[in-house]
Each structure stands twice: as C-alpha cells, then as structure tokens.
Design a protein around this motif. Sequence first.
Motif, mmCIF file in Angstrom:
data_model
loop_
_atom_site.group_PDB
_atom_site.id
_atom_site.type_symbol
_atom_site.label_atom_id
_atom_site.label_comp_id
_atom_site.label_asym_id
_atom_site.label_seq_id
_atom_site.Cartn_x
_atom_site.Cartn_y
_atom_site.Cartn_z
ATOM 1 N N ASP A 173 -5.203 12.829 -5.457
ATOM 2 C CA ASP A 173 -4.395 11.955 -4.613
ATOM 3 C C ASP A 173 -5.164 10.652 -4.402
ATOM 4 O O ASP A 173 -6.391 10.679 -4.223
ATOM 5 N N TRP A 174 -4.464 9.520 -4.395
ATOM 6 C CA TRP A 174 -5.087 8.214 -4.265
ATOM 7 C C TRP A 174 -4.346 7.376 -3.230
ATOM 8 O O TRP A 174 -3.133 7.497 -3.089
ATOM 9 N N ALA A 175 -5.052 6.478 -2.576
ATOM 10 C CA ALA A 175 -4.429 5.380 -1.839
ATOM 11 C C ALA A 175 -4.268 4.262 -2.859
ATOM 12 O O ALA A 175 -5.204 3.938 -3.594
ATOM 13 N N ARG A 176 -3.071 3.701 -2.932
ATOM 14 C CA ARG A 176 -2.727 2.751 -3.992
ATOM 15 C C ARG A 176 -2.387 1.399 -3.365
ATOM 16 O O ARG A 176 -1.461 1.296 -2.575
ATOM 17 N N ILE A 177 -3.143 0.373 -3.730
ATOM 18 C CA ILE A 177 -2.940 -0.981 -3.228
ATOM 19 C C ILE A 177 -2.392 -1.809 -4.382
ATOM 20 O O ILE A 177 -3.098 -2.063 -5.361
ATOM 21 N N TRP A 236 -6.971 1.510 -6.661
ATOM 22 C CA TRP A 236 -6.751 2.871 -6.187
ATOM 23 C C TRP A 236 -8.070 3.395 -5.643
ATOM 24 O O TRP A 236 -9.136 3.152 -6.211
ATOM 25 N N ASN A 296 0.841 -1.191 0.000
ATOM 26 C CA ASN A 296 0.000 0.000 0.000
ATOM 27 C C ASN A 296 0.876 1.240 0.000
ATOM 28 O O ASN A 296 1.923 1.271 0.637
ATOM 29 N N SER A 297 0.426 2.284 -0.707
ATOM 30 C CA SER A 297 1.161 3.544 -0.707
ATOM 31 C C SER A 297 0.209 4.678 -1.053
ATOM 32 O O SER A 297 -0.904 4.457 -1.511
ATOM 33 N N LEU A 298 0.670 5.897 -0.841
ATOM 34 C CA LEU A 298 -0.089 7.081 -1.222
ATOM 35 C C LEU A 298 0.429 7.553 -2.566
ATOM 36 O O LEU A 298 1.634 7.702 -2.752
ATOM 37 N N GLN A 299 -0.470 7.739 -3.525
ATOM 38 C CA GLN A 299 -0.117 8.241 -4.848
ATOM 39 C C GLN A 299 -0.566 9.694 -4.922
ATOM 40 O O GLN A 299 -1.764 9.968 -4.983
#
Length: 193
Positions: free
Chosen positions: A44-48, A56, A24-27
Amino acid sequence: MKSTAFRLLCTAVLALSLASCASNSLQRAGSSTVFDMQLDSQLDWARIKGPRNESWTIDGTNLNLLRIYSQVKPNEHVFMARKERASKPDGPWFRPGMRPDELRDLVLDGIREQGSVNVTATSMRPHRFGDTDGVRFDVTMASTSGLNYKGTVAVVERRGKLTSLIWTAPSEHYYARDVEQVNHMLDSMRFVN
C-alpha cells in the motif's frame, strides 16, 4: 498572542495552497494505472499526483520514496525541473536515442543535482517493460546530512519520450524490508497504450 494566531493562519493557508497543487490518495496493493503504465504492487502506498510525475511513499518521503516521471520530452530535464536553455547547455537533458549507459548517467546526474552525494550505480541490466526495451539498475547514495540510501531504477524511452521510476530508501532498515516487493513492481511494469 496575535502574532502566534497570525502565524498559524498563514501556515494553514500555505498548507491548503500546496495541497491544491497536487492530488493525494491512498494506493492499495494490487494493479493500478499510472499515466500510460500498469503497475502491480504488493504494498500500500500514499500517492501524490502531479501533471506528469508522481511521488509514492509508504512511511514518509525520507524513509521510502518512489518517484515516477512520465513522458519527459526532448531537451527537458530528466526530472522535469526545467527545459534546456542556450545559456545552460550542461545538465541532465533528455535526448531521444540515448544508449542505456547514457540513460543511467542522465538519472544519476539528476539525483546528484538534487543534492545527493556519493551517487553510484550497480547491476545495470537490459529489461523489457511489456513490449518496450529499457534498462534497470541499482543505486546507492547519501543525503547531505549523512543518511545512506539504496534504491533501484527503471528507465525506458518510448515514442521519443522518457519514463523513469526511481525508488530509494535508507539502507539500514527500509530498503531491506521493501526491496523485493519494489523490484517485483518495477520488473512487471508495462505500458497500456
């Protein structure tokens, strides 16, 4: 008391196990490379991240979800759920050389198979993703609990494999809020190698 502590421990172990399966990361808004694609997002997205797919979201997967499937192989499920077997010849299996309407129907069948109902597509149109021809269309559907969703889809066959990006959000608020920015991102998607 002991059973509550044991349940909490089991829940923590399960959560850690699931977290190790995906990254998981923040895009942040801007340009990003996803598999062999370049995406330019104004959001901005949360990226799995998974091996050949990503999810996302901005507000949570039930409120907005961009699913990205990269390099789906021939005879593989459109959403990589499984491979075709002789015992199950019917299903949303990717075949190289499919027409645009077949690609649309393949994605719709995959969405239905995942449990959505009243799934329809509109505004199907050819689209160029950089130097590669593909197709874009919009979707509407409902969850089994009755929540209505709208979304947009980009599908392209490249080098005998399928790439699809499917974005959905509840039609009452989240869809209208983000559709312009998501359309910009999908319309400007291009392959980088």
